[in-house]
Write an enzyme that holds these catalytic residues in place. Sequence first.
Site, PDB file in Angstrom:
ATOM      1  N   CYS A  30       0.821  -1.319   0.261  1.00  0.00           N
ATOM      2  CA  CYS A  30       0.079  -0.087  -0.018  1.00  0.00           C
ATOM      3  C   CYS A  30       0.704   1.367   0.010  1.00  0.00           C
ATOM      4  O   CYS A  30       1.755   1.309   0.831  1.00  0.00           O
ATOM      5  CB  CYS A  30      -0.817  -0.006   1.220  1.00  0.00           C
ATOM      6  SG  CYS A  30      -2.047   1.258   1.073  1.00  0.00           S
ATOM      7  N   CYS A  42       0.436   4.662   7.043  1.00  0.00           N
ATOM      8  CA  CYS A  42       0.123   4.391   8.230  1.00  0.00           C
ATOM      9  C   CYS A  42       0.839   3.626   9.215  1.00  0.00           C
ATOM     10  O   CYS A  42       1.210   2.537   8.766  1.00  0.00           O
ATOM     11  CB  CYS A  42      -1.332   3.819   8.189  1.00  0.00           C
ATOM     12  SG  CYS A  42      -2.463   4.419   6.754  1.00  0.00           S
ATOM     13  N   CYS A  51       0.215  -0.182  10.192  1.00  0.00           N
ATOM     14  CA  CYS A  51      -0.135  -0.945   9.407  1.00  0.00           C
ATOM     15  C   CYS A  51       0.901  -2.205   8.483  1.00  0.00           C
ATOM     16  O   CYS A  51       1.832  -1.794   8.227  1.00  0.00           O
ATOM     17  CB  CYS A  51      -1.050  -0.390   8.185  1.00  0.00           C
ATOM     18  SG  CYS A  51      -1.760  -1.658   7.100  1.00  0.00           S
ATOM     19  N   CYS A  80     -16.962  -8.356   4.891  1.00  0.00           N
ATOM     20  CA  CYS A  80     -16.373  -7.366   4.720  1.00  0.00           C
ATOM     21  C   CYS A  80     -15.179  -7.441   3.872  1.00  0.00           C
ATOM     22  O   CYS A  80     -14.033  -8.221   4.289  1.00  0.00           O
ATOM     23  CB  CYS A  80     -15.806  -6.737   5.999  1.00  0.00           C
ATOM     24  SG  CYS A  80     -14.990  -5.071   6.089  1.00  0.00           S
ATOM     25  N   CYS A  99     -19.854  -5.408   3.177  1.00  0.00           N
ATOM     26  CA  CYS A  99     -19.065  -4.159   3.668  1.00  0.00           C
ATOM     27  C   CYS A  99     -17.694  -4.128   2.951  1.00  0.00           C
ATOM     28  O   CYS A  99     -17.070  -5.167   2.449  1.00  0.00           O
ATOM     29  CB  CYS A  99     -18.682  -4.164   5.053  1.00  0.00           C
ATOM     30  SG  CYS A  99     -17.702  -2.807   5.621  1.00  0.00           S
ATOM     31  N   CYS A 159     -19.245   2.536   8.387  1.00  0.00           N
ATOM     32  CA  CYS A 159     -18.462   1.745   9.632  1.00  0.00           C
ATOM     33  C   CYS A 159     -17.384   2.631   9.805  1.00  0.00           C
ATOM     34  O   CYS A 159     -16.624   2.652   9.001  1.00  0.00           O
ATOM     35  CB  CYS A 159     -18.437   0.496   9.005  1.00  0.00           C
ATOM     36  SG  CYS A 159     -17.158  -0.469  10.304  1.00  0.00           S
ATOM     37  N   ARG A 171     -17.877  -2.471  17.721  1.00  0.00           N
ATOM     38  CA  ARG A 171     -17.428  -3.580  17.370  1.00  0.00           C
ATOM     39  C   ARG A 171     -16.037  -3.750  18.227  1.00  0.00           C
ATOM     40  O   ARG A 171     -15.278  -2.955  18.003  1.00  0.00           O
ATOM     41  CB  ARG A 171     -17.089  -3.849  15.894  1.00  0.00           C
ATOM     42  CG  ARG A 171     -16.661  -5.028  15.545  1.00  0.00           C
ATOM     43  CD  ARG A 171     -16.402  -5.576  14.147  1.00  0.00           C
ATOM     44  NE  ARG A 171     -17.764  -5.302  13.417  1.00  0.00           N
ATOM     45  CZ  ARG A 171     -18.104  -4.504  12.477  1.00  0.00           C
ATOM     46  NH1 ARG A 171     -17.032  -3.724  11.998  1.00  0.00           N
ATOM     47  NH2 ARG A 171     -19.080  -4.384  11.882  1.00  0.00           N
TER      48      ARG A 171
END
Length: 315
Positions: free
Chosen positions: A55, A59, A62, A99, A130, A190, A262
Amino acid sequence: MTDGVRHDWTLDEVEALFAMPFMDLVFKAQTVHRAHFDPNRIQISRLLSIKTGGCPEDCSYCPQSAHYATGLDKERLLAVEEVIEAARKAKDEGASRFCMGAAWRGPKGDDFQVALAMIEGVKGLGLETCASFGLLSREQARQLKAAGLDYYNHNLDTSPGHYGEIISTRSFEDRLETIGHVQEAGLHVCSGGIVGMGEKGSDRAEMLIALANLPQQPDSVPINLLIPIPGTPLAEVERPDPFDFVRTIAVARIMMPKSFVRLSAGREGMTEEMQALCFLAGANSVFCGEKLLTARNASPANDKSLFGRLGLAPL
Ligand code: SAM
Ligand code: DTB
Ligand code: SF4
């Protein structure tokens, strides 16, 4: 307060909630929870990474960021059939929502067309759908809705003040803009965040304020406990006090009384007693399955036994 919930939380109020004696706070959260939900039912979602690793975003938490050497191999986008097969299995195993996550800054080109076909296929199985594909334009949100998407996951992750310490390749405002596009397209939102990234107590309060004070509160609020990933800048960050994590769940429940809260990443490292405390504090949704996106999740056999012993039934 048009939808019966508050969108004007102040920092003083939220810090006062966090400062309550633990028993009083959990009791208050459970009382709010019972006014809106059956306390003995939980919603179960299943995750699948449709495009793993490599990616472009940075972040700091991550495993999938190309900026850090986390040992994760970059993979190609899965084929539509592979995804539908995984969704069919998840449904058989009791999931109500499927998801799909992708290690993208945002969807682009042909890959987006393939992702739309995945959503159509999964929806066709009778599952809620999702997606978590990163930043979206207004038009992309509209196309996702048209393909049969029910929910879009896009986390604020941390407070506006702490955000710059965690991610430099996009801003907190970019995240809010995408959530706006998702809401305008009529998709359920979400959105939640991560606890345990070295943030202060006030950052946790500010993150929950940013979520609760959105024009419409998210329908689903994932609270993740950081899974420290070797190779990322947050690999060695100190683990938060477990009771402070439970407090975050409780305060989220009180501020967002109608949302599913969640208990997301990090369950694998929690004791069963801590998970039960989180449910008592108002968490009523989890991810089940061996894996989250790339990291290990609580084991399905253990979950079955835990939910049975707690008398928690899937929604
Ligand atoms: N690329 C998309 C994005 O960032 O929106 C979607 C996938 S991304 C992995 C989804 C969420 O997973 C992040 O927003 C973050 O909250 C959570 N996450 C990622 N790594 C994590 C970790 N090590 N521990 C806890 N949560 C994590
Ligand atoms: C969310 O808040 N947590 C999920 C989901 N939304 C997409 C992802 C957790 C990822 C944990 C690290 C991994 O599995 O790579
Ligand atoms: Fe990419 Fe999402 Fe991971 Fe950030 S959280 S590096 S955007 S996959």
